[in-house]
Design a protein around this motif. Structure first.
Motif, mmCIF file in Angstrom:
data_model
loop_
_atom_site.group_PDB
_atom_site.id
_atom_site.type_symbol
_atom_site.label_atom_id
_atom_site.label_comp_id
_atom_site.label_asym_id
_atom_site.label_seq_id
_atom_site.Cartn_x
_atom_site.Cartn_y
_atom_site.Cartn_z
ATOM 1 N N TYR A 8 0.839 -1.193 0.000
ATOM 2 C CA TYR A 8 0.000 0.000 0.000
ATOM 3 C C TYR A 8 0.875 1.246 0.000
ATOM 4 O O TYR A 8 2.085 1.202 0.253
ATOM 5 C CB TYR A 8 -0.915 0.001 1.222
ATOM 6 C CG TYR A 8 -0.183 0.254 2.522
ATOM 7 C CD1 TYR A 8 -0.085 1.531 3.053
ATOM 8 C CD2 TYR A 8 0.466 -0.785 3.200
ATOM 9 C CE1 TYR A 8 0.617 1.771 4.232
ATOM 10 C CE2 TYR A 8 1.163 -0.553 4.363
ATOM 11 C CZ TYR A 8 1.237 0.722 4.881
ATOM 12 O OH TYR A 8 1.938 0.964 6.039
ATOM 13 N N TYR A 9 0.220 2.398 -0.282
ATOM 14 C CA TYR A 9 0.858 3.707 -0.183
ATOM 15 C C TYR A 9 -0.025 4.594 0.675
ATOM 16 O O TYR A 9 -1.243 4.653 0.481
ATOM 17 C CB TYR A 9 1.004 4.368 -1.556
ATOM 18 C CG TYR A 9 1.877 3.628 -2.530
ATOM 19 C CD1 TYR A 9 3.262 3.706 -2.447
ATOM 20 C CD2 TYR A 9 1.306 2.860 -3.549
ATOM 21 C CE1 TYR A 9 4.068 3.027 -3.354
ATOM 22 C CE2 TYR A 9 2.103 2.191 -4.460
ATOM 23 C CZ TYR A 9 3.484 2.270 -4.352
ATOM 24 O OH TYR A 9 4.278 1.603 -5.242
ATOM 25 N N LEU A 10 0.587 5.313 1.611
ATOM 26 C CA LEU A 10 -0.138 6.347 2.341
ATOM 27 C C LEU A 10 -0.256 7.584 1.455
ATOM 28 O O LEU A 10 0.699 7.981 0.782
ATOM 29 C CB LEU A 10 0.586 6.720 3.631
ATOM 30 C CG LEU A 10 0.487 5.753 4.814
ATOM 31 C CD1 LEU A 10 1.275 6.311 5.996
ATOM 32 C CD2 LEU A 10 -0.956 5.498 5.215
ATOM 33 N N THR A 11 -1.444 8.171 1.471
ATOM 34 C CA THR A 11 -1.605 9.435 0.752
ATOM 35 C C THR A 11 -1.047 10.571 1.613
ATOM 36 O O THR A 11 -0.692 10.388 2.787
ATOM 37 C CB THR A 11 -3.089 9.687 0.451
ATOM 38 O OG1 THR A 11 -3.785 9.864 1.694
ATOM 39 C CG2 THR A 11 -3.689 8.532 -0.340
ATOM 40 N N GLY A 69 1.720 -3.094 16.276
ATOM 41 C CA GLY A 69 1.822 -1.889 15.462
ATOM 42 C C GLY A 69 1.323 -2.050 14.045
ATOM 43 O O GLY A 69 1.530 -1.156 13.204
ATOM 44 N N ARG A 70 0.657 -3.154 13.757
ATOM 45 C CA ARG A 70 0.136 -3.412 12.404
ATOM 46 C C ARG A 70 -1.377 -3.589 12.486
ATOM 47 O O ARG A 70 -1.864 -4.422 13.257
ATOM 48 C CB ARG A 70 0.797 -4.653 11.815
ATOM 49 C CG ARG A 70 0.600 -4.851 10.321
ATOM 50 C CD ARG A 70 1.587 -5.910 9.835
ATOM 51 N NE ARG A 70 1.543 -6.084 8.396
ATOM 52 C CZ ARG A 70 1.087 -7.181 7.787
ATOM 53 N NH1 ARG A 70 0.634 -8.186 8.514
ATOM 54 N NH2 ARG A 70 1.107 -7.257 6.485
ATOM 55 N N ALA A 71 -2.107 -2.809 11.711
ATOM 56 C CA ALA A 71 -3.569 -2.850 11.745
ATOM 57 C C ALA A 71 -4.107 -3.599 10.527
ATOM 58 O O ALA A 71 -3.629 -3.393 9.400
ATOM 59 C CB ALA A 71 -4.148 -1.442 11.786
ATOM 60 N N LYS A 72 -5.085 -4.461 10.785
ATOM 61 C CA LYS A 72 -5.796 -5.153 9.709
ATOM 62 C C LYS A 72 -7.193 -4.550 9.641
ATOM 63 O O LYS A 72 -7.981 -4.669 10.579
ATOM 64 C CB LYS A 72 -5.877 -6.655 9.990
ATOM 65 C CG LYS A 72 -6.715 -7.441 8.995
ATOM 66 C CD LYS A 72 -6.813 -8.907 9.420
ATOM 67 C CE LYS A 72 -7.711 -9.703 8.499
ATOM 68 N NZ LYS A 72 -7.869 -11.105 8.935
ATOM 69 N N TYR A 132 -3.715 -4.236 5.173
ATOM 70 C CA TYR A 132 -2.803 -4.182 6.317
ATOM 71 C C TYR A 132 -2.024 -2.861 6.280
ATOM 72 O O TYR A 132 -1.370 -2.537 5.274
ATOM 73 C CB TYR A 132 -1.850 -5.371 6.298
ATOM 74 C CG TYR A 132 -2.513 -6.678 6.683
ATOM 75 C CD1 TYR A 132 -2.444 -7.147 7.983
ATOM 76 C CD2 TYR A 132 -3.207 -7.420 5.745
ATOM 77 C CE1 TYR A 132 -3.039 -8.351 8.353
ATOM 78 C CE2 TYR A 132 -3.824 -8.622 6.095
ATOM 79 C CZ TYR A 132 -3.738 -9.082 7.403
ATOM 80 O OH TYR A 132 -4.345 -10.262 7.757
ATOM 81 N N ILE A 133 -2.080 -2.117 7.388
ATOM 82 C CA ILE A 133 -1.435 -0.808 7.487
ATOM 83 C C ILE A 133 -0.527 -0.794 8.729
ATOM 84 O O ILE A 133 -0.949 -1.203 9.813
ATOM 85 C CB ILE A 133 -2.469 0.328 7.616
ATOM 86 C CG1 ILE A 133 -3.438 0.304 6.430
ATOM 87 C CG2 ILE A 133 -1.778 1.682 7.747
ATOM 88 C CD1 ILE A 133 -2.820 0.728 5.122
ATOM 89 N N VAL A 134 0.705 -0.303 8.577
ATOM 90 C CA VAL A 134 1.595 -0.121 9.722
ATOM 91 C C VAL A 134 1.249 1.210 10.384
ATOM 92 O O VAL A 134 1.328 2.274 9.745
ATOM 93 C CB VAL A 134 3.070 -0.136 9.302
ATOM 94 C CG1 VAL A 134 3.967 0.145 10.513
ATOM 95 C CG2 VAL A 134 3.427 -1.482 8.682
#
Length: 318
Positions: A8-11, A69-72, A132-134
């Motif tokens: 993924y990429y954060l905007t 620290g990792r969100a699903k 999945y986002i850190v």
């Protein structure tokens, strides 16, 4: 089935919101969008996006779990309102801006092409799409609560948990086939006209019993006798003896013997003076006769089927 978007990429907006969350503010995730566009591969170009390249559907976030620290973040992808099918190639995670309260694109993710068919009778389609986002130390993460939100369990139930082998799937839809709903499982349709019966000591599971109709045997009729009797129109006489229908004086003396002696004769065709009289009983012989009735019916099988609603029964075999 679960689709996982790890890359993924954060905007730009997403980076701002995440930095504030690391300082103690709250991140409120609201929705996941899917589309069939091709995302830029350059991180700087991706960070400038405020929406998907080609958005097709939007679904509320239905579950969040955080570990180290990792969100699903997950949402259920469905086709119940989809007019035209498409391939999912991109996904966008949206959240609520802490400053404006508006919904903004937090992150984008590339998804391997997965086909979503259009809505159709008997066609039920569901994906669980997870991104999945850190988020590091930003632990104050929630879901936007709305009227269309429904909560999933952290570990969604599998088909083997819901319908293990030997289970029965019931549907009123003629075109709903569990072999297509759950690819990789094997189902067989029960024979038409079958109904379910509770199994136990007398009725063994998987065995067939009974029928919709059956003949009525004599042993099933009530144990009573049916009397028959003629009416009194049967009033008549009977002859005194079989084959002797006349009586008189024998004038021939039986063809010999003493001519002075005249004797009585039965059945003589030349009684004395050509006079004869039938020997009959009196009319006091009124009586009844026994006999058989006509057939009580045609012997057609008796219908024992109860009032019912027909449905399709599928048994899982593998």
């Amino acid at each position: 089935m679960e689709l996982v978007a790890d890359h993924y990429y954060l905007t730009q907006k997403g980076n701002e919101i995440l930095r504030k969350a690391l300082g103690g503010t709250q991140i409120v995730f609201s929705a996941i969008q899917t589309g069939d566009g091709e995302l830029p591969t350059d991180s700087e170009a991706a960070a400038q996006l405020t929406g998907l390249v080609s958005s097709k559907q939007t679904f509320p976030v239905s579950a969040i779990s955080i570990n180290n620290g990792r969100a699903k973040i997950s949402a259920v992808i469905a086709n119940d309102t989809l007019e035209a099918g498409y391939y999912i190639r991109e996904a966008g995670l949206f959240c609520i801006s802490q400053d404006t309260g508006e919904e903004v694109l937090f992150a984008i993710a590339k998804v391997n092409s997965n086909w979503v068919p259009p809505k159709a009778p008997g066609s039920i389609f569901n994906y669980l799409l997870s991104i999945y986002i850190v988020i590091g130390e930003a632990s104050n993460v929630t879901i936007k609560v709305g009227s269309e939100l429904y909560q999933l369990k952290e570990d969604a139930l599998t088909i083997d948990q819901v319908y293990p082998v030997g289970s029965i799937f019931i549907t009123l839809g003629e075109n709903i086939n569990p072999n297509k709903l759950w690819v990789g499982t094997t189902w067989e349709k029960m024979a038409e006209g079958s109904v379910l019966l509770s199994a136990g000591d007398n009725y063994k599971s998987g065995q067939n019993y009974g029928a919709n109709d059956k003949p009525i045997d004599k042993s099933n009729l009530p144990a009573v006798k049916v009397d028959i009797k003629t009416n009194e129109s049967g009033n008549h006489q009977h002859k005194a003896s079989d084959f002797l229908d006349e009586i008189g004086f024998d004038v021939t003396n039986g063809g010999g013997g003493d001519p002075e002696m005249t004797r009585m004769a039965y059945g003589d065709n030349r009684p004395w003076n050509n006079y004869k009289r039938l020997a009959l009983t009196g009319f006091s012989g009124i009586h009844s006769h026994t006999g058989q009735t006509e057939n009580l019916g045609d012997g057609t099988n008796f219908n024992v089927m109860q009032s019912s609603i027909a449905a399709y029964f599928w048994v899982r075999k593998a």
